[in-house]
Design an enzyme around this catalytic site. Structure first.
Site, PDB file in Angstrom:
ATOM      1  N   CYS A 170       0.860  -1.180   0.000  1.00 60.39           N
ATOM      2  CA  CYS A 170       0.000   0.000   0.000  1.00 60.39           C
ATOM      3  C   CYS A 170       0.896   1.229   0.000  1.00 60.39           C
ATOM      4  O   CYS A 170       2.070   1.145   0.363  1.00 60.39           O
ATOM      5  CB  CYS A 170      -0.899  -0.019   1.240  1.00 60.39           C
ATOM      6  N   HIS A 171       0.354   2.393  -0.387  1.00 63.72           N
ATOM      7  CA  HIS A 171       1.171   3.608  -0.433  1.00 63.72           C
ATOM      8  C   HIS A 171       0.764   4.634   0.621  1.00 63.72           C
ATOM      9  O   HIS A 171       1.202   5.784   0.573  1.00 63.72           O
ATOM     10  CB  HIS A 171       1.104   4.240  -1.832  1.00 63.72           C
ATOM     11  N   TYR A 258     -13.021   4.127  10.216  1.00 61.13           N
ATOM     12  CA  TYR A 258     -12.474   3.058  11.053  1.00 61.13           C
ATOM     13  C   TYR A 258     -12.690   3.307  12.533  1.00 61.13           C
ATOM     14  O   TYR A 258     -12.409   2.434  13.356  1.00 61.13           O
ATOM     15  CB  TYR A 258     -10.969   2.894  10.803  1.00 61.13           C
TER      16      TYR A 258
END
Length: 488
Positions: A170-171, A258
């Site tokens: 992931c970045h 989240y």
């Protein structure tokens, strides 16, 4: 060097082009084979044309092939990269639309929350099919690099059930570091050293050094609040920084999904988000962005193809991990990055079976994680809430246990803050029925879910969300792009 790389979901044209040009920035990789595979012949034709033009313009002996037959693409591959979205934008629209009927307002909905969990249910059976093919026809010991979301769930399934050597990439960490370097006045992101650890999309900058000087919470808060743009776009992230003492890698909109505190009341959402761009909290923002991007690309493809006729500039190589990992594995040139792997004690206060995202070094011996990291307690607690949801979601996806799926959704922090158990049970039934064509593991559960929906008395509403924007037409996008050019 001559070896084969397969890219699954290569019809993600822009991302595939980036990965390809990154690979060709490595001098030793100019004699490799890159096999593209996708279920869409149309998309394959587009990306194949672009990559062929890049190869021709640079005069490299790279071999590019394209296949709708995935196993043909995987035959003999040493590395396999996945960037698939099972169900495409049609299923993704349901991930956003159906939860809104029950009051659950998501910005992205591709990691956890109701949308992310159902996205995982669609992806995991396909990921396991990939793993079966890798075991059977790829090169012995082939490495699987997963870019597809939900990152942790897909990687968890590939390692635990697929039995393939897998790393998730992931970045988010790189983007967060670039922000911090900017607000601290660094001339280059390279001046910032950091340890960032946690789980994908909930990774935390637990140690920051600018040119060797340690950066504390107060300095970081002051720098963010003084920044004319980030102070408005990252209000929620700044609030979490103030309360937790460390900065999160994830965007303002993603992070809001989240945590159970910022998106549960519609009247509160506007306080924490920014509508200047989708990533800062807009309802269904990534769905809108993805839809516009697809429409734009389809219309402007001739321009994209024409722009591929340029020499590759290694100085413009991106910070996506894939090419750097392969370079380190093949040449021994060491690369430091942040990788999604099974914990196994790397982070001391997260479970051993969890998929964590944490620093590691790559060389010819593989990916070597830095162990002995302990997260601040609040960060660990937040990660644990998601890990428990991820574990149940993976096991539900593998077994087709709809009751376990409902429990996973019920335990999601935002869902649990908004919806009652009765609403969650009905919502999951509705999503499973709506997405049945992509959920083969729930085939036997479908009829009973339909029957329960027919008899349900749980009320829903027709709600677009607290901060929804309409999808812009190609003409509107073109006009906005033209106005931006004139402003510059």
């Amino acid at each position: 060097m001559s070896f084969k790389i397969a890219i699954i979901g290569a019809g993600s044209v822009g991302f595939t082009k980036k990965l390809f040009t990154d690979l060709l920035c490595v001098p030793e990789f100019r004699d490799i084979e890159v096999a593209l595979t996708d279920i869409s012949q149309h998309n394959l034709d587009m990306i194949r044309a672009i990559l062929d033009k890049i190869v021709e313009a640079n005069g490299f002996p790279v071999k590019v092939t394209a296949h709708t037959d995935r196993r043909r693409a995987l035959e003999g591959a040493k590395y396999i990269i996945s960037c698939v979205r099972v169900g495409g934008l049609e299923a993704y629209a349901d991930d956003i639309r159906i939860p809104l009927k029950y009051g659950i307002d998501q910005c992205v909905g591709d990691t956890i929350c109701a949308g992310g969990i159902l996205y995982g249910q669609r992806n995991i059976p396909v990921i396991l099919d990939f793993c079966k093919d890798i075991r059977e026809v790829a090169a012995p010991g082939a490495k699987f690099l997963n870019y597809a979301n939900p990152m942790a769930m897909n990687t968890w399934a590939a390692i635990e059930y697929g039995k393939v050597d897998t790393v998730g990439l992931c970045h988010g960490v790189q983007h967060g570091a670039e922000q911090i370097a900017e607000i601290l006045g660094a001339k280059s992101p390279a001046e910032l050293d950091y340890i960032c650890s946690g789980i994908n999309h909930q990774t935390w900058f637990i140690d920051l050094r600018l040119n060797g000087r340690k950066i504390g919470k107060d300095e970081l808060v002051a720098a963010f609040e003084a920044h004319p743009v980030f102070s408005q776009q990252e209000k929620l992230r700044i609030d979490v920084l103030k309360r937790f003492g460390v900065y999160s890698t994830e965007s303002n909109g993603h992070l809001s999904e989240y945590l159970p505190w910022y998106r549960k009341r519609p009247e509160e959402i506007a306080r924490w988000i920014d509508m200047s761009d989708w990533i800062h909290g807009e309802t269904g923002g990534y769905l809108r962005h993805s839809t516009e991007t697809r429409n734009w690309f389809e219309t402007e493809f001739p321009q994209f193809l024409a722009s591929a006729d340029k020499p590759i500039d290694p100085a413009k190589r991106s910070n996506e991990h894939a090419s750097h990992i392969l370079e380190a594995l093949e040449t021994g040139r060491v690369y430091r990055g942040h990788f999604n792997v099974k914990n196994n004690g790397v982070i001391s206060n997260l479970p051993a079976d969890a998929i964590i995202e944490s620093p590691g070094f790559v060389d010819r011996f593989g990916i070597n994680m830095v162990s002995g990291i302990t997260l601040p307690e609040a960060c660990a607690a937040t990660c644990m809430a998601s890990i428990n949801v991820q574990r149940m979601s993976v096991h539900a996806a593998v077994t087709g246990d709809i009751d376990l799926l409902k429990l996973a959704v019920l335990h999601d922090p935002l869902v649990g803050a908004v919806a009652t158990p009765e609403e969650v049970w009905q919502m999951v039934d509705e999503m499973v029925v709506a997405q049945a064509r992509w959920l083969p593991q729930y085939h036997d559960a479908g009829p009973a879910a339909k029957e329960r929906l027919a008899k349900s008395t749980v009320k829903t509403r027709d709600w677009a969300g607290a901060a929804r924007r309409n999808v812009r037409s190609i003409e509107e996008l073109r006009a906005e792009k033209s106005a931006l050019k004139k402003a510059v």
